[in-house]
Design a protein around this motif. Structure first.
Motif, PDB file in Angstrom:
ATOM      1  N   GLU A 125       0.806  -1.218   0.000  1.00 35.78           N
ATOM      2  CA  GLU A 125       0.000   0.000   0.000  1.00 35.78           C
ATOM      3  C   GLU A 125       0.843   1.273   0.000  1.00 35.78           C
ATOM      4  OE1 GLU A 125      -3.159   0.008  -0.491  1.00 35.78           O
ATOM      5  OE2 GLU A 125      -3.428  -2.151  -0.363  1.00 35.78           O
ATOM      6  N   ALA A 126       2.160   1.146   0.216  1.00 40.87           N
ATOM      7  CA  ALA A 126       3.076   2.297   0.174  1.00 40.87           C
ATOM      8  C   ALA A 126       2.681   3.382   1.169  1.00 40.87           C
ATOM      9  CB  ALA A 126       3.163   2.880  -1.238  1.00 40.87           C
ATOM     10  N   HIS A 127       2.417   2.958   2.403  1.00 39.42           N
ATOM     11  CA  HIS A 127       2.001   3.900   3.430  1.00 39.42           C
ATOM     12  C   HIS A 127       3.153   4.364   4.309  1.00 39.42           C
ATOM     13  CE1 HIS A 127      -2.496   2.505   3.313  1.00 39.42           C
ATOM     14  NE2 HIS A 127      -2.157   3.264   2.278  1.00 39.42           N
ATOM     15  N   ASP A 128       4.379   4.224   3.840  1.00 39.54           N
ATOM     16  CA  ASP A 128       5.515   4.660   4.641  1.00 39.54           C
ATOM     17  C   ASP A 128       5.454   6.159   4.917  1.00 39.54           C
ATOM     18  OD1 ASP A 128       6.502   2.134   4.741  1.00 39.54           O
ATOM     19  OD2 ASP A 128       7.969   2.405   3.129  1.00 39.54           O
ATOM     20  N   LEU A 129       5.013   6.958   3.958  1.00 37.07           N
ATOM     21  CA  LEU A 129       4.889   8.394   4.149  1.00 37.07           C
ATOM     22  C   LEU A 129       3.583   8.863   3.537  1.00 37.07           C
ATOM     23  CD1 LEU A 129       6.070  11.145   5.013  1.00 37.07           C
ATOM     24  CD2 LEU A 129       7.070  11.318   2.725  1.00 37.07           C
ATOM     25  N   MET A 130       2.714   9.401   4.390  1.00 32.99           N
ATOM     26  CA  MET A 130       1.459   9.981   3.926  1.00 32.99           C
ATOM     27  C   MET A 130       1.451  11.455   4.293  1.00 32.99           C
ATOM     28  SD  MET A 130      -0.489   7.614   2.529  1.00 32.99           S
ATOM     29  CE  MET A 130      -2.163   8.189   2.706  1.00 32.99           C
ATOM     30  N   THR A 131       0.994  12.294   3.396  1.00 35.65           N
ATOM     31  CA  THR A 131       0.951  13.732   3.665  1.00 35.65           C
ATOM     32  C   THR A 131      -0.484  14.246   3.588  1.00 35.65           C
ATOM     33  OG1 THR A 131       1.303  14.284   1.335  1.00 35.65           O
ATOM     34  CG2 THR A 131       3.264  14.070   2.728  1.00 35.65           C
ATOM     35  N   ASN A 132      -0.739  15.297   4.355  1.00 39.68           N
ATOM     36  CA  ASN A 132      -2.004  16.012   4.310  1.00 39.68           C
ATOM     37  C   ASN A 132      -1.669  17.482   4.120  1.00 39.68           C
ATOM     38  OD1 ASN A 132      -4.223  13.943   5.389  1.00 39.68           O
ATOM     39  ND2 ASN A 132      -2.354  13.659   6.585  1.00 39.68           N
ATOM     40  N   THR A 133      -1.980  18.039   2.964  1.00 37.85           N
ATOM     41  CA  THR A 133      -1.622  19.424   2.695  1.00 37.85           C
ATOM     42  C   THR A 133      -2.480  19.985   1.571  1.00 37.85           C
ATOM     43  OG1 THR A 133       0.193  20.913   2.105  1.00 37.85           O
ATOM     44  CG2 THR A 133       0.205  18.751   1.068  1.00 37.85           C
ATOM     45  N   ALA A 134      -2.767  21.266   1.678  1.00 40.29           N
ATOM     46  CA  ALA A 134      -3.507  21.982   0.629  1.00 40.29           C
ATOM     47  C   ALA A 134      -4.817  21.290   0.272  1.00 40.29           C
ATOM     48  CB  ALA A 134      -2.640  22.134  -0.619  1.00 40.29           C
ATOM     49  N   GLY A 135      -5.494  20.763   1.294  1.00 37.76           N
ATOM     50  CA  GLY A 135      -6.787  20.141   1.067  1.00 37.76           C
ATOM     51  C   GLY A 135      -6.742  18.775   0.413  1.00 37.76           C
ATOM     52  N   ARG A 136      -5.555  18.171   0.381  1.00 42.69           N
ATOM     53  CA  ARG A 136      -5.413  16.842  -0.245  1.00 42.69           C
ATOM     54  C   ARG A 136      -4.548  15.962   0.639  1.00 42.69           C
ATOM     55  NH1 ARG A 136      -6.863  17.035  -5.631  1.00 42.69           N
ATOM     56  NH2 ARG A 136      -5.726  15.123  -6.064  1.00 42.69           N
ATOM     57  N   TRP A 137      -4.730  14.651   0.547  1.00 40.51           N
ATOM     58  CA  TRP A 137      -3.864  13.726   1.249  1.00 40.51           C
ATOM     59  C   TRP A 137      -3.340  12.709   0.253  1.00 40.51           C
ATOM     60  CZ3 TRP A 137      -4.967   8.529   1.166  1.00 40.51           C
ATOM     61  CH2 TRP A 137      -6.283   8.169   0.813  1.00 40.51           C
ATOM     62  N   GLY A 138      -2.172  12.093   0.576  1.00 39.02           N
ATOM     63  CA  GLY A 138      -1.642  11.072  -0.323  1.00 39.02           C
ATOM     64  C   GLY A 138      -0.159  10.861  -0.144  1.00 39.02           C
ATOM     65  N   GLY A 139       0.424  10.190  -1.113  1.00 40.61           N
ATOM     66  CA  GLY A 139       1.845   9.875  -1.080  1.00 40.61           C
ATOM     67  C   GLY A 139       2.348   9.632  -2.484  1.00 40.61           C
ATOM     68  N   ASP A 140       3.573   9.133  -2.575  1.00 39.59           N
ATOM     69  CA  ASP A 140       4.194   8.907  -3.878  1.00 39.59           C
ATOM     70  C   ASP A 140       3.894   7.506  -4.395  1.00 39.59           C
ATOM     71  OD1 ASP A 140       5.364  11.419  -3.893  1.00 39.59           O
ATOM     72  OD2 ASP A 140       7.144  10.711  -2.823  1.00 39.59           O
ATOM     73  N   ILE A 141       3.845   7.366  -5.713  1.00 38.71           N
ATOM     74  CA  ILE A 141       3.762   6.072  -6.380  1.00 38.71           C
ATOM     75  C   ILE A 141       5.036   5.901  -7.186  1.00 38.71           C
ATOM     76  CG2 ILE A 141       2.511   4.650  -8.036  1.00 38.71           C
ATOM     77  CD1 ILE A 141      -0.008   6.212  -7.355  1.00 38.71           C
TER      78      ILE A 141
END
Length: 339
Positions: A255-271
């Motif tokens: 799931e690639a959940h090592d780093l999750m960000t929440n910023t500018a009204g969006r959340w996610g990470g890198d693929i």
């Protein structure tokens, strides 16, 4: 061995994967050095060799394997060239890390099995690198512990952003789903006995003639069912995920959940953009463990049997893909050397 026990490695094939392995042995891992690089493109081999102290460029694998400073061989050439290189390595009784496929078909893989058995000991480790990925190793340990009970189902997803225009339907099986074939066999400790391939309406962004995505179903001799979503033109990145459904729970990786960000009204990470990035640490660990085992005089990891079994399942998969029918996998009885 060269330099007080340092393993002298000949890398055969200096394309994208081979060049990356040259870099890995030269700069990343310990206990080994690149003493030879081999490529039919003599200029490309020479360009790599001149950057490494004590490294010689060759265009003939046999000449490199006969060199006194070569203790082991890493084969990263195209699959059709693997059989000849492996047999040459056996003539010198050299340990080999062979990138997948072991060979392109089960008949030639069987010849490798027979030749290795005549040696009387294992010499080949096949480069199924996912077995060295941290998440896959955790899932394997969990399943082996029995804590979740018997595995019943496995759901797998294998997605690429895009593929070359020459990519074929058969390559979806032989070059991509082959990884899930090996992982399913390894994680479950079971052989795949039958393959079915289902093809939905193709992605409009796929190259002409490529039926993508596809759903591949495996049946195993332990009664488990494995489904693989193979989507080679998803457009957004590289993803490899797996979920084991067991009697007392489930476990999921990728799931690639090592780093999750929440910023500018969006959340996610890198693929990750491709397999080299996603499995970089796994490749490093794979080669390091091969070097360590070789220096101990041992051969571990995925065996020639695993390479042969993958080739046989690929053949069944390609037949199932072409016919739309459930197709049985044809395997010989597992030789004693690989039990």
């Amino acid at each position: 061995m060269t330099q007080q026990g340092t393993l002298g490695v000949a890398v055969i094939g200096t394309g994208k994967m081979g060049a990356d392995h040259v870099r890995r042995v030269d700069q990343v891992i310990s206990g080994a050095r690149v003493t030879a690089v081999v490529d039919i493109d003599a200029g490309r081999a020479k360009d790599l060799a001149v950057r490494i102290d004590g490294c010689t460029a060759y265009s003939d694998p046999a000449a490199a394997m006969a060199a006194p400073d070569v203790d082991a061989v890493l084969i990263a050439s195209p699959g059709p060239a693997h059989e000849a290189a492996l047999l040459q390595a056996f003539e010198h009784d050299l340990p080999v890390l062979c990138e997948k496929p072991l060979t392109p078909d089960s008949a030639s893989a069987l010849r490798i099995l027979q030749a290795e058995q005549r040696l009387g000991h294992r010499r080949v480790q096949v480069g199924f690198m996912r077995r060295y990925d941290t998440e896959y190793m955790k899932l394997k340990a969990l399943l082996d512990s029995g804590g979740l009970g018997r595995p019943l189902l496995m759901h797998c997803r294998h997605r690429n952003a895009s593929v070359h225009s020459y990519f074929t339907n058969e390559m979806l099986i032989n070059d991509s789903v082959v990884h899930e074939m090996d992982c399913a066999r390894w994680l479950l400790g079971q052989e795949i006995t039958a393959v079915t391939v289902l093809r939905p309406t193709p992605n409009s962004h796929a190259p002409e003639g490529l039926s993508d995505p596809q759903l591949v179903l495996f049946e195993t001799d332990g009664g488990a069912i494995v489904n693989v979503e193979m989507f080679a033109t998803c457009g957004f990145g590289y993803q490899v995920q797996a979920e084991a459904v067991c009697e007392r729970g489930t476990a999921r990786i990728g799931e690639a959940h090592d780093l999750m960000t929440n910023t500018a009204g969006r959340w996610g990470g890198d693929i990750a953009p491709d397999f080299v990035v996603r499995f970089e640490e796994a490749y490093d660990r794979e080669v390091q463990r091969w070097v360590d085992a070789t220096r101990r005089g041992e051969t571990e990891g995925p065996s020639a049997w695993d390479g042969y079994a993958a080739a046989a399942v690929c053949e069944a998969g390609v037949r199932a893909q072409a016919t739309g029918e459930r197709t049985l996998v044809e395997l010989i009885e597992r030789p004693a050397l690989y039990r």
